[in-house]
Design a protein around this motif. Structure first.
Motif, PDB file in Angstrom:
ATOM      1  N   GLU A  16       0.737  -1.468  -0.156  1.00  0.00           N
ATOM      2  CA  GLU A  16       0.000  -0.066  -0.066  1.00  0.00           C
ATOM      3  C   GLU A  16       0.720   1.121  -0.301  1.00  0.00           C
ATOM      4  N   VAL A  17       0.681   2.462  -0.926  1.00  0.00           N
ATOM      5  CA  VAL A  17       1.485   3.261  -1.220  1.00  0.00           C
ATOM      6  C   VAL A  17       0.190   4.914  -0.341  1.00  0.00           C
ATOM      7  N   ALA A  18       0.122   5.216   0.520  1.00  0.00           N
ATOM      8  CA  ALA A  18      -0.501   7.037   0.868  1.00  0.00           C
ATOM      9  C   ALA A  18      -1.160   7.123  -0.407  1.00  0.00           C
ATOM     10  N   GLY A  19      -1.887   7.802   0.071  1.00  0.00           N
ATOM     11  CA  GLY A  19      -2.802   8.533  -0.782  1.00  0.00           C
ATOM     12  C   GLY A  19      -3.977   7.869  -2.102  1.00  0.00           C
ATOM     13  N   TYR A  20      -3.462   6.667  -1.924  1.00  0.00           N
ATOM     14  CA  TYR A  20      -5.045   5.710  -2.885  1.00  0.00           C
ATOM     15  C   TYR A  20      -5.698   5.598  -2.311  1.00  0.00           C
ATOM     16  N   GLU A  21      -5.735   5.711  -1.217  1.00  0.00           N
ATOM     17  CA  GLU A  21      -7.107   5.102  -0.448  1.00  0.00           C
ATOM     18  C   GLU A  21      -8.908   4.619  -1.050  1.00  0.00           C
ATOM     19  N   THR A  22      -8.543   6.284  -2.090  1.00  0.00           N
ATOM     20  CA  THR A  22      -9.982   5.524  -1.814  1.00  0.00           C
ATOM     21  C   THR A  22     -10.187   5.275  -3.898  1.00  0.00           C
ATOM     22  N   THR A  23      -9.465   4.981  -4.100  1.00  0.00           N
ATOM     23  CA  THR A  23      -8.682   4.665  -5.408  1.00  0.00           C
ATOM     24  C   THR A  23      -8.855   2.818  -5.155  1.00  0.00           C
ATOM     25  N   VAL A  24      -7.058   2.893  -5.594  1.00  0.00           N
ATOM     26  CA  VAL A  24      -6.735   1.201  -5.205  1.00  0.00           C
ATOM     27  C   VAL A  24      -7.147   0.944  -3.850  1.00  0.00           C
ATOM     28  N   GLY A  25      -7.113   1.545  -2.801  1.00  0.00           N
ATOM     29  CA  GLY A  25      -7.906   0.976  -1.205  1.00  0.00           C
ATOM     30  C   GLY A  25      -9.102   0.424  -1.969  1.00  0.00           C
ATOM     31  N   ALA A  26     -10.079   1.115  -2.175  1.00  0.00           N
ATOM     32  CA  ALA A  26     -11.432   0.549  -2.335  1.00  0.00           C
ATOM     33  C   ALA A  26     -11.510  -0.800  -3.018  1.00  0.00           C
ATOM     34  N   LEU A  27     -11.094  -0.521  -4.216  1.00  0.00           N
ATOM     35  CA  LEU A  27     -11.077  -2.241  -5.004  1.00  0.00           C
ATOM     36  C   LEU A  27     -10.495  -2.949  -3.541  1.00  0.00           C
ATOM     37  N   LYS A  28      -8.983  -2.548  -3.384  1.00  0.00           N
ATOM     38  CA  LYS A  28      -8.573  -3.896  -2.147  1.00  0.00           C
ATOM     39  C   LYS A  28      -9.823  -4.402  -1.561  1.00  0.00           C
ATOM     40  N   HIS A  29     -10.079  -3.399  -1.354  1.00  0.00           N
ATOM     41  CA  HIS A  29     -11.318  -3.654   0.363  1.00  0.00           C
ATOM     42  C   HIS A  29     -11.918  -4.138  -0.195  1.00  0.00           C
ATOM     43  N   MET A  30     -12.708  -4.161  -1.371  1.00  0.00           N
ATOM     44  CA  MET A  30     -13.561  -4.658  -2.023  1.00  0.00           C
ATOM     45  C   MET A  30     -13.401  -6.157  -2.710  1.00  0.00           C
ATOM     46  N   PHE A  31     -12.052  -6.550  -2.500  1.00  0.00           N
ATOM     47  CA  PHE A  31     -11.947  -8.155  -3.107  1.00  0.00           C
ATOM     48  C   PHE A  31     -11.565  -8.357  -1.718  1.00  0.00           C
ATOM     49  N   GLN A  32     -11.181  -8.474  -1.386  1.00  0.00           N
ATOM     50  CA  GLN A  32     -10.368  -8.736   0.048  1.00  0.00           C
ATOM     51  C   GLN A  32     -11.032  -8.847   1.008  1.00  0.00           C
ATOM     52  N   SER A  33     -12.584  -8.328   1.472  1.00  0.00           N
ATOM     53  CA  SER A  33     -13.636  -7.868   1.848  1.00  0.00           C
ATOM     54  C   SER A  33     -14.569  -9.274   1.671  1.00  0.00           C
ATOM     55  N   GLY A  34     -14.790  -9.758   0.564  1.00  0.00           N
ATOM     56  CA  GLY A  34     -15.810 -10.963   0.131  1.00  0.00           C
ATOM     57  C   GLY A  34     -16.697  -9.988  -0.330  1.00  0.00           C
ATOM     58  N   ALA A  35     -16.582  -8.439  -0.347  1.00  0.00           N
ATOM     59  CA  ALA A  35     -18.417  -7.805  -1.209  1.00  0.00           C
ATOM     60  C   ALA A  35     -18.514  -7.727  -2.580  1.00  0.00           C
ATOM     61  N   TYR A  36     -16.716  -8.102  -3.134  1.00  0.00           N
ATOM     62  CA  TYR A  36     -17.194  -8.882  -4.410  1.00  0.00           C
ATOM     63  C   TYR A  36     -17.398  -9.453  -4.837  1.00  0.00           C
ATOM     64  N   VAL A  37     -19.220  -9.895  -5.285  1.00  0.00           N
ATOM     65  CA  VAL A  37     -19.305 -10.814  -6.383  1.00  0.00           C
ATOM     66  C   VAL A  37     -20.090 -11.292  -7.830  1.00  0.00           C
ATOM     67  N   PRO A  38     -18.796 -11.877  -8.371  1.00  0.00           N
ATOM     68  CA  PRO A  38     -18.316 -11.688  -9.372  1.00  0.00           C
ATOM     69  C   PRO A  38     -20.126 -11.905 -10.309  1.00  0.00           C
ATOM     70  N   MET A  39     -20.590 -11.853 -11.377  1.00  0.00           N
ATOM     71  CA  MET A  39     -21.585 -11.911 -11.924  1.00  0.00           C
ATOM     72  C   MET A  39     -21.463 -13.214 -13.389  1.00  0.00           C
ATOM     73  N   GLY A  40     -20.542 -13.508 -13.990  1.00  0.00           N
ATOM     74  CA  GLY A  40     -19.977 -14.786 -14.672  1.00  0.00           C
ATOM     75  C   GLY A  40     -20.050 -15.753 -14.017  1.00  0.00           C
ATOM     76  N   ASP A  41     -20.786 -16.784 -14.799  1.00  0.00           N
ATOM     77  CA  ASP A  41     -20.350 -18.210 -14.741  1.00  0.00           C
ATOM     78  C   ASP A  41     -19.517 -18.724 -15.447  1.00  0.00           C
ATOM     79  N   PRO A  42     -18.309 -19.671 -15.490  1.00  0.00           N
ATOM     80  CA  PRO A  42     -17.439 -20.161 -16.009  1.00  0.00           C
ATOM     81  C   PRO A  42     -18.104 -21.280 -17.111  1.00  0.00           C
ATOM     82  N   ASP A  43     -18.683 -22.057 -16.317  1.00  0.00           N
ATOM     83  CA  ASP A  43     -19.328 -23.259 -16.989  1.00  0.00           C
ATOM     84  C   ASP A  43     -20.260 -22.653 -18.421  1.00  0.00           C
ATOM     85  N   LYS A  44     -20.785 -21.287 -18.317  1.00  0.00           N
ATOM     86  CA  LYS A  44     -22.046 -20.497 -19.082  1.00  0.00           C
ATOM     87  C   LYS A  44     -20.555 -20.256 -20.486  1.00  0.00           C
TER      88      LYS A  44
END
Length: 293
Positions: free
Chosen positions: A195-223
């Motif tokens: 992490e680098v200071a200053g990117y909390e609202t951009t990179v940090g927000a994406l990282k939090h979404m992925f690590q928190s489990g809040a991101y649920v992908p829409m796609g089905d790989p079998d389809k």
């Protein structure tokens, strides 16, 4: 008519779904993976129709050996799928040199190396279909994935030029551009830069979404696998194929924004031509480029 496939990264995610679908369809596959023993269940079910091969796609010598082994086993290849890859999140300045090189080697240099290794065979047969598994992120830039997307944008450019080169040889190229799929791309296979200071609202927000489990992908790989099976049978497959409404929506908005910006700056773009220059599209070079459309 059955096809022989060569699929990288076949042991998990979309690669695993596609390998399974290909075999269930009655086709044959050279299935490459870092750990091919993860394919033992498919070998037990399908026998010699699947050839598991150990492959680190960043090792060019291994790439050439794997292609040679597939040709020796099956005699020919019809479909080549460059699927192996992984993601990383971080600010552009935060990545280590090793992280940058690893992304570019795995997600850009490796599919180029595989493509170059199979082209002499496909050119000789005057047929074949190369599927480059890129990303909607190969068409739209987003904060936090700059190096990953640098590789995917590069793969898209390579694929567009390649498609025009090999079309007269009967070889087709499709750049497949998925959105988020329910694989471990955003989970176990995802890595992060410090992490680098200053990117909390951009990179940090994406990282939090992925690590928190809040991101649920829409796609089905079998389809998606079923779509790719149908794609190789299509008489006029597309050069670009977006998969998923998320990828589609983001690219549609990005294309609209690019078009509006292009129109706004057309006078400036044209202002740098030499006074004696003719319309580029009327020149021999312009006509040559247009012939490749």
């Amino acid at each position: 008519m059955s096809n022989v496939w060569f699929i990288t990264g076949s042991s998990r995610g979309l690669g695993r779904s596609l390998t399974t679908a290909v075999l269930a369809h009655g086709d044959q596959v050279a299935a490459t993976a870092r750990n091919p023993e993860q394919l033992n269940d498919l070998v037990a079910e399908y026998g010699s129709r699947i050839l598991p091969l150990t492959l680190d796609v960043t090792d060019t010598a291994q790439v050439e050996q794997a292609v040679a082994a597939a040709l020796t086993h099956f005699g020919h290849l019809d479909v080549v799928v460059n699927n192996a890859g992984f993601g990383i999140i971080g600010a552009a300045e935060a990545y280590s040199e090793e992280q940058v090189r690893s992304q570019l080697e795995t997600n850009l240099h490796a599919p180029i190396a595989v493509t170059r290794a199979v082209l002499p065979h496909l050119r000789e047969r005057r047929r074949g279909h190369i599927l480059q598994i890129s990303s909607g992120g190969g068409r739209v830039g987003n904060p936090g994935v700059s190096i990953y997307q640098a590789a995917k944008f590069g793969l898209g450019g390579f694929s567009e030029a390649l498609a025009k080169e090999v079309a007269p040889l009967g070889i087709r190229v499709t750049c497949v551009e998925p959105g988020g799929f329910r694989t471990d791309w955003a989970g176990a296979s995802m890595s992060y830069a410090p992490e680098v200071a200053g990117y909390e609202t951009t990179v940090g927000a994406l990282k939090h979404m992925f690590q928190s489990g809040a991101y649920v992908p829409m796609g089905d790989p079998d389809k998606a696998a079923q779509v790719l099976l149908a794609l190789v049978a299509h008489p006029k497959p597309p050069l670009h194929l977006l998969l998923g409404s998320d990828s589609l929506g983001l690219v549609q908005q990005a294309e609209a924004d690019r078009s509006a910006e292009l129109e706004e700056w057309i006078p400036v773009s044209r202002s740098t031509d030499h006074d004696a220059a003719e319309n580029f599209l009327d020149t021999d070079l312009g006509k040559q480029f247009l012939k490749g459309k």
